[in-house]
Design a protein around this motif. Structure first.
Motif, mmCIF file in Angstrom:
data_model
loop_
_atom_site.group_PDB
_atom_site.id
_atom_site.type_symbol
_atom_site.label_atom_id
_atom_site.label_comp_id
_atom_site.label_asym_id
_atom_site.label_seq_id
_atom_site.Cartn_x
_atom_site.Cartn_y
_atom_site.Cartn_z
ATOM 1 N N ALA A 140 0.823 -1.201 0.000
ATOM 2 C CA ALA A 140 0.000 0.000 0.000
ATOM 3 C C ALA A 140 0.861 1.257 0.000
ATOM 4 C CB ALA A 140 -0.927 -0.005 1.205
ATOM 5 N N ASN A 179 2.347 1.779 -3.558
ATOM 6 C CA ASN A 179 1.341 2.227 -4.522
ATOM 7 C C ASN A 179 0.630 3.507 -4.094
ATOM 8 O OD1 ASN A 179 1.878 -0.011 -6.146
ATOM 9 N ND2 ASN A 179 0.372 -1.270 -5.069
ATOM 10 N N THR A 193 -1.356 3.991 -1.629
ATOM 11 C CA THR A 193 -2.752 3.678 -1.323
ATOM 12 C C THR A 193 -3.132 4.320 0.002
ATOM 13 O OG1 THR A 193 -2.579 1.579 -2.493
ATOM 14 C CG2 THR A 193 -4.415 1.824 -0.969
ATOM 15 N N GLN A 194 -4.138 5.171 -0.033
ATOM 16 C CA GLN A 194 -4.620 5.848 1.153
ATOM 17 C C GLN A 194 -6.138 5.802 1.174
ATOM 18 O OE1 GLN A 194 -2.438 9.569 2.293
ATOM 19 N NE2 GLN A 194 -1.691 9.513 0.185
ATOM 20 N N ILE A 233 -9.554 -0.872 0.986
ATOM 21 C CA ILE A 233 -8.912 -0.020 -0.016
ATOM 22 C C ILE A 233 -7.781 -0.752 -0.718
ATOM 23 C CG2 ILE A 233 -9.525 2.105 1.172
ATOM 24 C CD1 ILE A 233 -6.744 2.205 2.362
ATOM 25 N N GLY A 251 -4.209 -3.360 -0.983
ATOM 26 C CA GLY A 251 -2.820 -3.235 -0.550
ATOM 27 C C GLY A 251 -2.537 -3.858 0.797
ATOM 28 N N CYS A 280 -4.350 -3.335 3.521
ATOM 29 C CA CYS A 280 -4.785 -2.465 4.621
ATOM 30 C C CYS A 280 -5.889 -3.129 5.448
ATOM 31 C CB CYS A 280 -5.269 -1.131 4.066
ATOM 32 S SG CYS A 280 -3.964 -0.135 3.283
#
Length: 278
Positions: A204, A207, A209-210, A234, A236, A238
């Motif tokens: 994440a 990438n 990713t948030q 989301i 990745g 997470c």
């Protein structure tokens, strides 16, 4: 003499002829015209600038970037109401034995129009009977020592229903519980726990990713967390990381319903945000 201009620079030469021209008065008088024009221009410019200053400031406000302000964002999760079980019948209303009236009652049947051969109801009470008795739905023997009650339910059926024990293992909705379950120390302590134990997944982070992961779980009667599920992920890794952190959470303060601890369904978001130094 009418056309004599004493301000003409030639008069300065006449006045200072044969005198010390290096003296300051000669220089001041010679440059007086230039100095006056320069002072007038500067004074006019300062006056115009003072008048236009508010307008200039308002124009510049849109171009000057504001300092970063820290805004505290608090997520509010709206939980839908629990589904209605159509197969479960509604609980019967409580039936209370009405108290005896203070005065004797005689039945006062409502008037119904029928043929004479079908009339089976007895005649209504006479005026003499109503002098010492009250009209009612049926004949009742009064109790002179009874209290007058107006807000009591009226009925004549006996209470035959048995008390059904409440299912203590049922899961109570977050919106219906009297006292909500809570993390030890409150919301601030829970935020510190997440910040200390949450590890940003490498995939994440790579990438960028948030976002926010929505989790659902059950707070048991002893405060432990069970049935942890991801409602919205989301990606990745997470979601798995959020489940890992919640599964290691210390026991919460259980929810209270009717003075007893109950199992409560809970929904909570977990934010994954990359800081500038990561």
């Amino acid at each position: 003499m009418a056309r004599l201009d004493i301000l003409d620079p030639e008069w300065i030469e006449v006045v200072f002829r044969g005198r010390n021209k290096a003296y300051g008065a000669y220089v001041l008088r010679k440059e007086n015209a230039k100095t006056s024009v320069r002072a007038l221009i500067i004074a006019s410019a300062l006056f115009v600038l003072a008048i236009a200053m508010p307008t200039i400031i308002n124009k510049l406000k849109g171009f000057i970037p504001k300092a970063d302000e820290k805004v505290k964002i608090q997520d509010v999760v709206l939980i839908p109401p629990p589904p209605i079980d159509a197969t479960k019948p509604p609980p019967p209303p409580p039936k209370v034995e009405p108290p005896k009236p203070k005065v004797d009652q005689v039945r006062f049947p409502p008037p119904v129009v029928k043929p004479d051969n079908e009339v089976k109801e007895k005649d209504p009470p006479t005026v003499k009977e109503l002098e010492v008795k009250d009209p009612g739905q049926k004949d009742l023997k009064g109790d002179p020592s009874a209290d007058i009650r107006i807000d009591e339910a009226v009925g004549k059926s006996d209470i035959k229903e048995k008390v059904v024990e409440e299912n203590t293992n049922a899961i109570v909705s977050f919106a219906a519980v009297e006292k909500l379950p809570a993390f030890p120390g409150g919301e601030g302590a829970f935020g510190s726990y997440l910040q200390k134990n949450l590890r940003y997944p490498p995939v994440a982070k790579e990438n960028n990713t948030q976002g926010r992961v929505i989790l659902s779980f059950v707070v048991e009667k002893d405060g432990s967390l069970t049935d942890i599920k991801v409602l919205r992920d989301i990606g990745g890794g997470c979601g798995q990381e959020a489940i890992r952190v919640l599964s290691k959470s210390p026991h919460w303060t259980p929810g209270i319903q009717n003075g007893k601890p109950v199992r409560v369904a809970f929904t909570m978001p977990v934010n994954f945000t990359l800081s500038s130094d990561q």
